[in-house]
Design an enzyme around this catalytic site. Structure first.
Site, PDB file in Angstrom:
ATOM      1  N   HIS A 126      30.166  15.187   6.948  1.00  0.00           N
ATOM      2  CA  HIS A 126      31.047  15.652   5.883  1.00  0.00           C
ATOM      3  C   HIS A 126      31.082  14.590   4.786  1.00  0.00           C
ATOM      4  O   HIS A 126      31.242  13.399   5.066  1.00  0.00           O
ATOM      5  CB  HIS A 126      32.456  15.890   6.434  1.00  0.00           C
ATOM      6  CG  HIS A 126      32.471  16.763   7.644  1.00  0.00           C
ATOM      7  ND1 HIS A 126      33.361  16.595   8.687  1.00  0.00           N
ATOM      8  CD2 HIS A 126      31.683  17.815   7.997  1.00  0.00           C
ATOM      9  CE1 HIS A 126      33.142  17.500   9.622  1.00  0.00           C
ATOM     10  NE2 HIS A 126      32.124  18.253   9.223  1.00  0.00           N
TER      11      HIS A 126
ATOM     12  N   ARG B 280      31.070  20.006   3.446  1.00  0.00           N
ATOM     13  CA  ARG B 280      31.022  19.902   4.899  1.00  0.00           C
ATOM     14  C   ARG B 280      29.686  20.291   5.526  1.00  0.00           C
ATOM     15  O   ARG B 280      29.495  20.107   6.720  1.00  0.00           O
ATOM     16  CB  ARG B 280      32.142  20.766   5.506  1.00  0.00           C
ATOM     17  CG  ARG B 280      33.523  20.210   5.210  1.00  0.00           C
ATOM     18  CD  ARG B 280      34.628  21.079   5.816  1.00  0.00           C
ATOM     19  NE  ARG B 280      34.544  21.221   7.247  1.00  0.00           N
ATOM     20  CZ  ARG B 280      34.967  20.321   8.139  1.00  0.00           C
ATOM     21  NH1 ARG B 280      35.484  19.174   7.726  1.00  0.00           N
ATOM     22  NH2 ARG B 280      34.864  20.553   9.431  1.00  0.00           N
TER      23      ARG B 280
ATOM     24  N   GLU C 207      33.825  11.593  19.106  1.00  0.00           N
ATOM     25  CA  GLU C 207      33.818  12.903  18.466  1.00  0.00           C
ATOM     26  C   GLU C 207      33.916  14.015  19.512  1.00  0.00           C
ATOM     27  O   GLU C 207      34.056  13.762  20.701  1.00  0.00           O
ATOM     28  CB  GLU C 207      32.582  13.070  17.579  1.00  0.00           C
ATOM     29  CG  GLU C 207      32.861  12.901  16.082  1.00  0.00           C
ATOM     30  CD  GLU C 207      33.842  13.931  15.532  1.00  0.00           C
ATOM     31  OE1 GLU C 207      34.030  14.993  16.158  1.00  0.00           O
ATOM     32  OE2 GLU C 207      34.424  13.678  14.461  1.00  0.00           O
TER      33      GLU C 207
ATOM     34  N   GLU D  32      30.813  10.871   6.248  1.00  0.00           N
ATOM     35  CA  GLU D  32      31.318  10.657   7.608  1.00  0.00           C
ATOM     36  C   GLU D  32      30.201  10.984   8.597  1.00  0.00           C
ATOM     37  O   GLU D  32      30.193  12.049   9.214  1.00  0.00           O
ATOM     38  CB  GLU D  32      32.536  11.544   7.871  1.00  0.00           C
ATOM     39  CG  GLU D  32      33.719  11.267   6.954  1.00  0.00           C
ATOM     40  CD  GLU D  32      34.877  12.237   7.186  1.00  0.00           C
ATOM     41  OE1 GLU D  32      34.652  13.301   7.830  1.00  0.00           O
ATOM     42  OE2 GLU D  32      35.993  11.947   6.737  1.00  0.00           O
TER      43      GLU D  32
ATOM     44  N   GLU E 202      31.835   8.646  15.858  1.00  0.00           N
ATOM     45  CA  GLU E 202      31.889   8.588  14.400  1.00  0.00           C
ATOM     46  C   GLU E 202      32.541   7.281  13.976  1.00  0.00           C
ATOM     47  O   GLU E 202      33.518   6.835  14.581  1.00  0.00           O
ATOM     48  CB  GLU E 202      32.685   9.771  13.839  1.00  0.00           C
ATOM     49  CG  GLU E 202      32.794   9.786  12.327  1.00  0.00           C
ATOM     50  CD  GLU E 202      33.582  10.980  11.808  1.00  0.00           C
ATOM     51  OE1 GLU E 202      34.433  10.793  10.913  1.00  0.00           O
ATOM     52  OE2 GLU E 202      33.368  12.105  12.312  1.00  0.00           O
TER      53      GLU E 202
ATOM     54  N   ARG F 237      38.419  24.505   7.832  1.00  0.00           N
ATOM     55  CA  ARG F 237      37.236  23.700   8.084  1.00  0.00           C
ATOM     56  C   ARG F 237      35.973  24.528   8.306  1.00  0.00           C
ATOM     57  O   ARG F 237      34.900  23.967   8.510  1.00  0.00           O
ATOM     58  CB  ARG F 237      37.481  22.768   9.279  1.00  0.00           C
ATOM     59  CG  ARG F 237      38.517  21.701   8.965  1.00  0.00           C
ATOM     60  CD  ARG F 237      38.912  20.863  10.169  1.00  0.00           C
ATOM     61  NE  ARG F 237      40.010  19.979   9.841  1.00  0.00           N
ATOM     62  CZ  ARG F 237      39.884  18.703   9.471  1.00  0.00           C
ATOM     63  NH1 ARG F 237      38.693  18.172   9.410  1.00  0.00           N
ATOM     64  NH2 ARG F 237      40.935  17.973   9.183  1.00  0.00           N
TER      65      ARG F 237
ATOM     66  N   GLU G  35      35.565  17.624  -0.141  1.00  0.00           N
ATOM     67  CA  GLU G  35      34.775  17.329   1.048  1.00  0.00           C
ATOM     68  C   GLU G  35      33.744  18.439   1.227  1.00  0.00           C
ATOM     69  O   GLU G  35      34.095  19.587   1.515  1.00  0.00           O
ATOM     70  CB  GLU G  35      35.675  17.251   2.287  1.00  0.00           C
ATOM     71  CG  GLU G  35      34.916  16.978   3.571  1.00  0.00           C
ATOM     72  CD  GLU G  35      35.779  17.202   4.812  1.00  0.00           C
ATOM     73  OE1 GLU G  35      35.723  16.375   5.717  1.00  0.00           O
ATOM     74  OE2 GLU G  35      36.497  18.230   4.855  1.00  0.00           O
TER      75      GLU G  35
ATOM     76  N   GLU H  23      28.159  11.376  11.859  1.00  0.00           N
ATOM     77  CA  GLU H  23      28.369  11.406  13.305  1.00  0.00           C
ATOM     78  C   GLU H  23      27.050  11.090  13.994  1.00  0.00           C
ATOM     79  O   GLU H  23      25.978  11.149  13.386  1.00  0.00           O
ATOM     80  CB  GLU H  23      28.893  12.787  13.728  1.00  0.00           C
ATOM     81  CG  GLU H  23      30.232  13.130  13.094  1.00  0.00           C
ATOM     82  CD  GLU H  23      30.618  14.598  13.226  1.00  0.00           C
ATOM     83  OE1 GLU H  23      31.766  14.929  12.936  1.00  0.00           O
ATOM     84  OE2 GLU H  23      29.733  15.412  13.608  1.00  0.00           O
TER      85      GLU H  23
ATOM     86  N   ASP I  98       0.837  -1.199   0.000  1.00  0.00           N
ATOM     87  CA  ASP I  98       0.000   0.000   0.000  1.00  0.00           C
ATOM     88  C   ASP I  98       0.876   1.255   0.000  1.00  0.00           C
ATOM     89  O   ASP I  98       1.424   1.639   1.031  1.00  0.00           O
ATOM     90  CB  ASP I  98      -0.910  -0.019   1.232  1.00  0.00           C
ATOM     91  CG  ASP I  98      -1.744   1.247   1.372  1.00  0.00           C
ATOM     92  OD1 ASP I  98      -1.757   2.067   0.431  1.00  0.00           O
ATOM     93  OD2 ASP I  98      -2.378   1.408   2.429  1.00  0.00           O
TER      94      ASP I  98
END
Length: 470
Positions: free
Chosen positions: A269, A360, A212, A130, A220, A339, A358, A132, A51
């Site tokens: 990330h 982020r 972390e 990655e 992580e 970062r 990457e 967390e 359904d």
């Protein structure tokens, strides 16, 4: 595996049940199970009915019949069922037209991979998220017309340094000091290791695991990168395994981006690259050792970032992590090491095969199939239209003057802002019919009606603190 091999595998493992897993529109696994006697080659073509009107964001009641088609390549033994159970991830098919269902997230991911090949730019898009998460010992929440509260607890929570624990032994990570002390301060080493070992049982290659930054059990586990669809499948197993292993230990896990006030939130990330003919396309002699194609890919990500937020950061809670003044990457710029930038170029290895980007800002509340597909489409748009990402942001963002800071655009500041951006900027997602207009419209409508408006209408404890005596 092909269907015949999946059936043979089930017999070898003495499976007695078959669990059929598929993803709802928002990103939560759904399932139903059938006896092993039903596992015949025909179901891999004809499917089984269910359904569709009972699945969030899908069919109306008057057109509810849908089919699940198991993907034999996804066959594994479910590691948590007492009775040996073969698990198969399924695609969704319209029973009338026999066409793939436009709102099936797995279908969208498959179309994104096909579109990449059709462009001639590359033949494989690799993703390495990655995710967390927080491991808690207790979670309680309730809301009604007369009250609203949540209560979380963790044996690692710094707020418990004064609690009567008969005895309290301390060893609780302070705010922003959880990255990454050894035991006994890190009390979840064995738990995370068990999570890793179970992941390996279903074919996930684990690269590392660690505590972390935040207090209260933030962790992580990193998976080895894989192609878009396979990694989206693995992300679903990742969440399923982490939650179920935690339950074995009488603990609970959340991928909610910001469950703890005053400490780091939970991000995801996402490393990504494009390859062609077995060769990486992102390695070159431009800034950070990347290629011109990679620069244009960054340009696409940055140009469409606020619209991407609607898929990569799809909850109202996501924007309690994406705030100015902390490590959360709200700045729509790129850098090789900074970062606080939305896109980072990792510099760990000089190998061309390791060259990647990457992104982020995503968080693990997202639907991985939609988030990965959307980021790939933005990057491809950047390559196709040669979008210049501008100059890198190598300065300390927190040291910039107001004038300098005003020149750096920011990610969306709320889910509503992100959905408004998606409404205005989604043509790049429609290329190759990867995302369809009904997917975009339904996503925006569902998120506004079921999440944004629901949160907007409710008073919070902090509002009582601020305004009760006004």
């Amino acid at each position: 595996m092909i269907p015949k091999e999946a059936i043979k595998f089930a017999k070898e493992k003495k499976a007695r049940m078959v669990d059929l897993k598929f993803l709802d529109f928002i990103g939560i696994w759904q399932h139903f199970s059938v006896p092993i006697s039903e596992l015949k080659e025909e179901i891999f073509e004809e499917g089984l009915g269910f359904d569709g009107s009972s699945i969030r964001g899908w069919q109306p009641i008057h057109a509810s019949d849908m089919l699940v088609i198991p993907d034999a390549k996804t066959a594994v033994i479910d590691p948590f069922m007492e009775t040996s159970t073969l698990s198969l991830i399924c695609n969704i098919i319209d029973p009338i037209t026999k066409e793939t269902y436009s709102k099936d997230p797995r279908n969208i991911a498959q179309k994104a991979e096909s579109y990449l090949k059709s462009t001639g730019i590359g033949d494989s898009a690799y993703f390495g998220p990655e995710p967390e998460f927080f491991i808690f010992d207790d979670i309680r929440y309730s809301e009604g017309p007369d009250h609203s509260f949540y209560y979380i607890d963790s044996m690692e929570g710094v707020w418990n340094t004064g609690r009567e624990e008969c005895p309290n032994l301390g060893y609780k990570p302070k705010h922003k000091e959880g990255y990454f002390p050894v035991a006994p301060t890190d009390s979840h080493q064995d738990l995370r290791t068990e999570m890793c070992l179970v992941m390996e049982q279903v074919g996930i290659e684990v690269e590392c695991q660690h505590h972390e930054v935040a207090t209260a059990g933030q962790g992580e586990i990193d998976m080895r990168y894989d192609t878009l669809l396979k990694m989206a499948d693995k992300l679903m197993w990742y969440k399923y395994i982490i939650k179920n292993v935690a339950k074995r230990w009488n603990k609970t896990v959340t991928f909610m981006p910001k469950p703890v006030f005053g400490d780091n939130g939970t991000g995801m990330h996402t490393h990504q690259s494009i390859w062609k003919g077995g060769k990486p396309l992102f390695a070159g002699d431009r800034y950070g050792g990347i290629s011109e194609i990679a620069m244009y890919y960054i340009g696409g990500i940055l140009k469409h970032a606020r619209a991407l937020n609607a898929f990569t950061n799809p909850t109202t809670n996501s924007y309690k992590r994406l705030v100015p003044g902390v490590e959360a990457p709200i700045n729509l710029a790129y850098s090789s090491r900074n970062r606080s930038a939305a896109v980072r170029i990792p510099m760990y290895s000089p190998s061309p095969k390791a060259k990647r980007l990457e992104v982020r800002f995503p968080d693990p509340s997202c639907n991985g199939y939609l988030a990965f597909a959307a980021m790939l489409m933005a990057g491809l748009d950047g390559i196709q239209n040669k979008i210049d990402p501008g100059e890198p942001l190598d300065k300390d963002i927190y040291g910039l003057s107001p004038e300098e800071l005003s020149k750096v655009p920011s990610a969306a500041g709320s889910l509503e802002e992100a959905l408004d951006a998606l409404k205005e900027d989604h043509e790049f997602l429609l290329n190759g019919d990867v995302f369809t207009q009904d997917v975009i419209d339904t996503w925006i409508e569902y998120k506004i009606e079921k999440e944004v408006d629901e949160v907007k209408q409710r008073p919070t404890p902090q509002e009582f603190s601020l305004y009760f005596d006004c």
